[in-house]
Motif scaffolding. Structure first.
Motif, mmCIF file in Angstrom:
data_model
loop_
_atom_site.group_PDB
_atom_site.id
_atom_site.type_symbol
_atom_site.label_atom_id
_atom_site.label_comp_id
_atom_site.label_asym_id
_atom_site.label_seq_id
_atom_site.Cartn_x
_atom_site.Cartn_y
_atom_site.Cartn_z
ATOM 1 N N TYR A 72 -0.383 -5.137 -8.181
ATOM 2 C CA TYR A 72 -1.120 -3.766 -7.858
ATOM 3 C C TYR A 72 -0.240 -2.425 -8.538
ATOM 4 O O TYR A 72 0.640 -2.637 -9.111
ATOM 5 C CB TYR A 72 -0.970 -3.690 -6.323
ATOM 6 N N GLU A 122 -0.007 3.859 1.390
ATOM 7 C CA GLU A 122 -0.247 4.853 2.681
ATOM 8 C C GLU A 122 0.883 4.816 3.477
ATOM 9 O O GLU A 122 1.368 3.512 3.905
ATOM 10 C CB GLU A 122 -1.777 4.324 3.220
ATOM 11 N N SER A 133 0.790 -1.289 -0.006
ATOM 12 C CA SER A 133 -0.043 -0.223 0.199
ATOM 13 C C SER A 133 0.916 1.283 -0.059
ATOM 14 O O SER A 133 2.246 1.273 0.596
ATOM 15 C CB SER A 133 -0.978 0.071 1.078
ATOM 16 N N LYS A 142 -6.294 5.030 -4.728
ATOM 17 C CA LYS A 142 -6.509 3.655 -4.119
ATOM 18 C C LYS A 142 -5.304 2.594 -4.440
ATOM 19 O O LYS A 142 -4.877 2.840 -5.798
ATOM 20 C CB LYS A 142 -7.646 3.000 -4.754
ATOM 21 N N HIS A 143 -5.073 1.820 -3.739
ATOM 22 C CA HIS A 143 -4.183 0.723 -3.750
ATOM 23 C C HIS A 143 -4.914 -0.670 -4.645
ATOM 24 O O HIS A 143 -5.675 -1.065 -3.822
ATOM 25 C CB HIS A 143 -3.416 0.158 -2.591
#
Length: 545
Positions: free
Chosen positions: A65, A39, A37, A55-56
């Motif tokens: 991803y 984040e 991720s 978004k991931h």
């Protein structure tokens, strides 16, 4: 000969692999795979105008991803600070990243900004379109704009101003929904190469005025902003001849058109019939209220009697062009003896001019994505900064190419399914219908049976449709050549001698007929000119109060 110790060989192999990995690690300055991720590692701008949600997310059809633009018609801004600034001045530097426009791109950007250090006056949480960058690179498409941007900002050493320099004639954005990889390679010889999917699309030199707009090196001279055109400066190369005089017979008041006095009313003209009449089949609507709606009148239609007559109503002689019309008289133009040419301000030394041997790029301290887009589904992945072109190539081969091949095969399958047997059958039917019509062309009548045979074979074997089209075209072309170049067969010499006298008689008769025909045509033309009909009557319209 002594055997090479197995343990020593294994140790050397491990050492060589370690050196290769160390070399790869040295060449890799930054890499983001988004396997984890974003984040906590990337910083989303807190500026109020950037409402788009990152978004991931997995790339459609893959387990890989990426960083996803998740909403339509939004502004997005996110930034990743590097551990230390990267210099673009020394040696080779490669900038590379992937994007996938999963829902296409009608209007929006999918580019990256390579930002200067924050001491240039920006903060990660306040990242926006004003944040200073060194390089902007990537796809941008909206309306007439369709290009892979490459823009660099460079500080003018004389003025201290940062100027944007845009690559001229950049490559266009691939028009599909597949993953694509964009690469910019900075070379030590002041060149930059732009690759799309590993294929070179553009090579440019930073110092060349032909490759960037505006050029990196300014012009030596500029127009003097304080220079003014003299009041007596005459830029007219031609002037009216002052000695010219209007001819005495030049009538400026003569009308463009005059009445054709030689015209005669056509025979059968219906003077007493109106061009329009009330529609006899029209009836007053039941809900018509004379007090509220006014007196009802039937709609008007063209008078059917006028359809078969030369015309109706009062006949008037038509207008014709006035042979005496000359219009407004103007004196002819002559060369201007006072002409000095088009005035231009004098050139002065450009205070912004400088010379350099290579660009003085600002270092890159962060990577940002700051875009506005009408489409969602834009996925960023595998962002790389490297010192070696081979390393970037290996990332394309291992990270991008396998995905691209899967997506490409899927796209081909979807296109084939969308076409389907029904679509192919409809296409074939249209083709054969067109060929049947072509076979009915009169001048091909003697070849019709051959053409029909070819078409019927195609109908029995629909998979040969293209071949049948080619065959029929060849037949048509052959016939066309025969018609154009085939000519008539020469008659035997005896027949020529025998028919000499007959030919002479026939020629004389034909000449006589031609003269008679020509006279008749002239008489018809004269009658048409005399009996010229007036303008076409207007179409019917309903009269309303």
């Amino acid at each position: 000969m002594k055997a090479f110790p197995l343990g020593l060989a294994a140790a050397l192999l491990v050492l060589s692999l370690s050196l290769v990995q160390l070399r790869a690690s040295d060449d890799e300055i930054f890499y983001e795979s988004f396997d984890e991720s974003f984040e906590g590692r990337w910083i989303v701008s807190e500026k109020s105008e950037y409402q788009g949600v990152w978004k991931h997310s997995k790339s459609e059809g893959h387990d890989d991803y990426g960083l996803l633009v998740s909403e339509k018609a939004r502004k997005y801004a996110i930034v990743k600070e590097l551990e230390k600034p990267v210099s673009l001045k020394d040696g080779t530097v490669v900038l590379q990243f992937e994007t996938r426009l999963q829902n296409g791109l009608e209007c929006g950007g999918a580019y990256l900004k390579y930002l200067r250090p924050q001491d240039a006056g920006w903060k990660a949480k306040e990242f926006d379109n004003e944040s200073p960058y060194s390089i902007m690179f990537g796809p941008d498409k909206c309306g007439a704009t369709n290009k892979v941007h490459f823009i660099f900002k460079h500080k003018n050493p004389k003025t201290g101003e940062y100027v944007e320099h845009h690559l001229k004639n950049p490559p266009s954005v691939p028009a599909d929904k597949l993953s694509h990889v964009y690469t910019a390679i900075f070379e030590s010889g002041n060149d930059v190469r732009i690759l799309v999917d590993g294929s070179e699309k553009k090579k440019a030199n930073f110092l060349s005025e032909d490759d960037f707009e505006p050029p990196l090196i300014p012009a030596k001279t500029i127009p003097d902003p304080d220079d003014k055109k003299p009041e007596d400066w005459d830029e007219r190369d031609k002037i009216p001849d002052p000695n010219a005089v209007k001819p005495d017979d030049w009538d400026e008041d003569a009308p463009v058109e005059i009445v054709d006095e030689e015209a005669v009313k056509p025979e059968g003209w219906l003077d007493d019939e109106p061009e329009e009449i009330d529609d006899p089949e029209a009836t007053k609507p039941e809900d018509w209220d004379d007090e509220e709606d006014g007196e009802w009148e039937a709609p008007r239609i063209d008078n059917p009697k006028c359809e078969i007559a030369p015309g109706c109503g009062e006949w008037k002689k038509p207008m014709k062009r006035n042979p005496e019309y000359k219009g407004k008289w103007h004196a002819p133009e002559i060369d201007n003896p006072s002409y000095k040419g088009i005035w231009k301000p004098r050139q002065i030394p450009n205070p912004s001019y400088f010379e350099i041997e290579k660009p003085d790029f600002e270092p890159v301290a962060a990577i940002g994505i700051e875009i506005w887009t009408m489409q969602d589904g834009i996925l960023f992945d595998n962002i790389l900064i490297a010192k070696d072109e081979k390393l970037a190539s290996s990332y394309r081969d291992t990270k991008w190419k396998p995905k691209f091949k899967v997506e490409e095969e899927k796209q081909k399958a979807e296109e084939a399914a969308a076409a389907g047997p029904d679509a192919l059958a409809k296409y074939q039917k249209k083709v054969f219908d067109l060929l049947y019509k072509a076979a009915d062309i009169p001048f091909l009548s003697q070849y019709k049976s051959k053409i029909l045979d070819v078409i019927e074979k195609g109908e029995k074997q629909p998979n040969l449709t293209i071949g049948i089209i080619v065959s029929v075209i060849v037949v048509f072309f052959t016939i066309f050549l025969r018609i154009i170049f085939g000519g008539k067969k020469q008659q035997p010499a005896k027949r020529e001698e025998k028919s000499a006298s007959a030919s002479t008689s026939a020629a004389a008769a034909e000449s006589s007929n031609d003269q008679s025909s020509s006279g008749g045509e002239k008489e018809e033309e004269k009658e048409e000119g005399v009996a010229a009909a007036p303008a076409r009557r207007r179409s019917g319209a309903r009269r309303d109060n």
